[in-house]
Write an enzyme that holds these catalytic residues in place. Structure first.
Site, PDB file in Angstrom:
ATOM      1  N   TYR A  40       0.825  -1.208   0.000  1.00 53.46           N
ATOM      2  CA  TYR A  40       0.000   0.000   0.000  1.00 53.46           C
ATOM      3  C   TYR A  40       0.854   1.250   0.000  1.00 53.46           C
ATOM      4  CZ  TYR A  40       0.830   0.974   5.017  1.00 53.46           C
ATOM      5  OH  TYR A  40       1.403   1.287   6.223  1.00 53.46           O
ATOM      6  N   LYS A  57       6.471  -2.058   1.758  1.00 57.44           N
ATOM      7  CA  LYS A  57       5.318  -1.476   2.469  1.00 57.44           C
ATOM      8  C   LYS A  57       4.107  -2.401   2.351  1.00 57.44           C
ATOM      9  CE  LYS A  57       3.204   3.090   3.190  1.00 57.44           C
ATOM     10  NZ  LYS A  57       3.337   3.093   4.636  1.00 57.44           N
ATOM     11  N   LEU A  86      11.123   1.100   6.938  1.00 58.58           N
ATOM     12  CA  LEU A  86      10.511   1.550   5.696  1.00 58.58           C
ATOM     13  C   LEU A  86      11.283   2.789   5.221  1.00 58.58           C
ATOM     14  CD1 LEU A  86       8.092   1.043   3.771  1.00 58.58           C
ATOM     15  CD2 LEU A  86       7.037   3.015   4.867  1.00 58.58           C
TER      16      LEU A  86
HETATM   17  N1  PDD Z   1       2.982   5.015   7.334  1.00 58.96           N
HETATM   18  N2  PDD Z   1       7.674   3.677   8.760  1.00 58.96           N
HETATM   19  C1  PDD Z   1       6.544   2.965   8.782  1.00 58.96           C
HETATM   20  C2  PDD Z   1       6.542   1.649   9.477  1.00 58.96           C
HETATM   21  C3  PDD Z   1       5.389   3.471   8.159  1.00 58.96           C
HETATM   22  O1  PDD Z   1       4.247   2.753   8.181  1.00 58.96           O
HETATM   23  C4  PDD Z   1       5.431   4.745   7.532  1.00 58.96           C
HETATM   24  C5  PDD Z   1       4.240   5.331   6.822  1.00 58.96           C
HETATM   25  C6  PDD Z   1       6.648   5.461   7.543  1.00 58.96           C
HETATM   26  C7  PDD Z   1       6.805   6.786   6.890  1.00 58.96           C
HETATM   27  O2  PDD Z   1       6.788   6.673   5.481  1.00 58.96           O
HETATM   28  P1  PDD Z   1       6.261   7.872   4.567  1.00 58.96           P
HETATM   29  O3  PDD Z   1       7.067   9.062   4.934  1.00 58.96           O
HETATM   30  O4  PDD Z   1       6.551   7.413   3.199  1.00 58.96           O
HETATM   31  O5  PDD Z   1       4.803   8.055   4.872  1.00 58.96           O
HETATM   32  C8  PDD Z   1       7.751   4.881   8.161  1.00 58.96           C
HETATM   33  C9  PDD Z   1       1.803   5.490   6.625  1.00 58.96           C
HETATM   34  C10 PDD Z   1       1.658   6.966   6.659  1.00 58.96           C
HETATM   35  C11 PDD Z   1       0.581   4.756   7.144  1.00 58.96           C
HETATM   36  O6  PDD Z   1       0.709   3.562   7.341  1.00 58.96           O
HETATM   37  O7  PDD Z   1      -0.478   5.349   7.329  1.00 58.96           O
END
Ligand code: PDD
Length: 284
Positions: free
Chosen positions: A33, A148, A204
């Site tokens: 996702y 992800k 991530l």
């Molecule tokens: N989450 N680390 C994890 C485990 C995450 O699930 C996320 C993002 C990030 C930050 O990644 P980014 O900057 O690309 O959003 C780091 C999203 C926002 C969510 O699950 O809602």
């Protein structure tokens, strides 16, 4: 008002959108996702999210169901149809529906689902002015956190553990070092230097992380990419997290220890401002 969502080529009212009970996303968390923010009706760092989606799909030997241009078109169409001003677009791609078997199906078509979440005033979140509290918990997730995937049970449990402890979120710790937050990347600031874990399979590769570090370097701030302990974080001048939906969010307490004077730090506040400025300018 019912949202218009996207399912496998169709735009439908959310009540009419359906996915098979045999979908491998549902049965096996066999899916990936992305979450892209929308500010003022425009997409923040769409290209970054599209790039990471392609990488996640590739790492799992899943077909890319749509081109980047087609994905952009769908994102924009959902913004328009839902009159979305500020909020997020959630995108999920699974390996599709097939009779239950651990082996990957050979002929399943990927399932593609997108929906919007409206968050008026997303960038003016008052919490950015007060900061959040985090606790630390062991990182017991699988070893490919750079992909992800929709396996979010432990991050959900982590948020619940934080809530129970009177905190807002949890930082995950492996081999004595912080990996990341349950749904965000983690940072500390010491003597003006921004410290965050280096990229690898353990975290991530945040799209916000990449943009924030670029902004920091352009603003002549010093950045060090290495792991840190909870003790080091508790003794830091400031701390913060980044994610597509939280942008840059200050952390003011870690496992009950207050950072500095308990107020959001200057570096985090400045980075939030620069990041939001730059991203709004480049939004599509
Ligand atoms: N989450 N680390 C994890 C485990 C995450 O699930 C996320 C993002 C990030 C930050 O990644 P980014 O900057 O690309 O959003 C780091 C999203 C926002 C969510 O699950 O809602």
């Amino acid at each position: 008002m019912s949202r218009t969502v996207y399912v496998n080529g169709d735009y439908l009212p959310e009540e009419e959108a359906k996915v098979s009970i045999f979908d491998r996303g549902f049965l096996m968390a066999d899916g990936v996702y992305e979450v892209t923010s929308v500010l003022g009706g425009k997409l923040i760092d769409f290209a970054g999210h599209a790039r990471r989606l392609a990488r996640s799909l590739n790492e799992l030997d899943m077909k890319a169901p749509l081109t980047e241009d087609e994905l952009l078109e769908i994102h924009r169409e959902l913004v328009a149809r839902n009159e979305l001003v500020d909020g997020m677009i959630y995108l999920q791609v699974t390996r599709g529906a097939a009779d239950r078997d651990f082996a990957f199906p050979v002929d399943a078509e990927p399932t593609v689902v997108l929906f919007t979440q409206s968050k008026p005033g997303l960038a003016d979140n008052p919490v950015a002015k007060t900061g959040i509290k985090v606790i630390s918990i062991p990182d017991i997730r699988w070893g490919r956190r750079d992909i992800k995937t929709v396996q979010l049970l432990y991050p959900s449990m982590g948020k619940m553990m934080a809530k129970k402890a009177g905190a807002d979120d949890a930082w995950l710790v492996e081999d004595g070092k912080v990996t990341e937050g349950t749904s965000n990347n983690a940072y500390i600031v010491k003597g003006g230097k921004i410290i965050t874990r280096q990229l690898g399979n353990e975290i991530l590769h945040g799209i916000t992380r990449a943009a924030v570090l670029r902004c920091a370097r352009e603003a002549q701030m010093e950045v060090e990419e290495r792991a840190f302990t909870i003790e080091e974080a508790q003794a830091a001048d400031e701390a913060f997290i980044t994610s597509a939906s939280a942008f840059v969010m200050p952390v003011v307490e870690i496992d009950g220890a207050t950072l500095g004077d308990g107020k959001p730090g200057r570096v985090a506040a400045r980075l939030r401002e620069i990041y939001l400025d730059e991203m709004r300018k480049a939004a599509v």
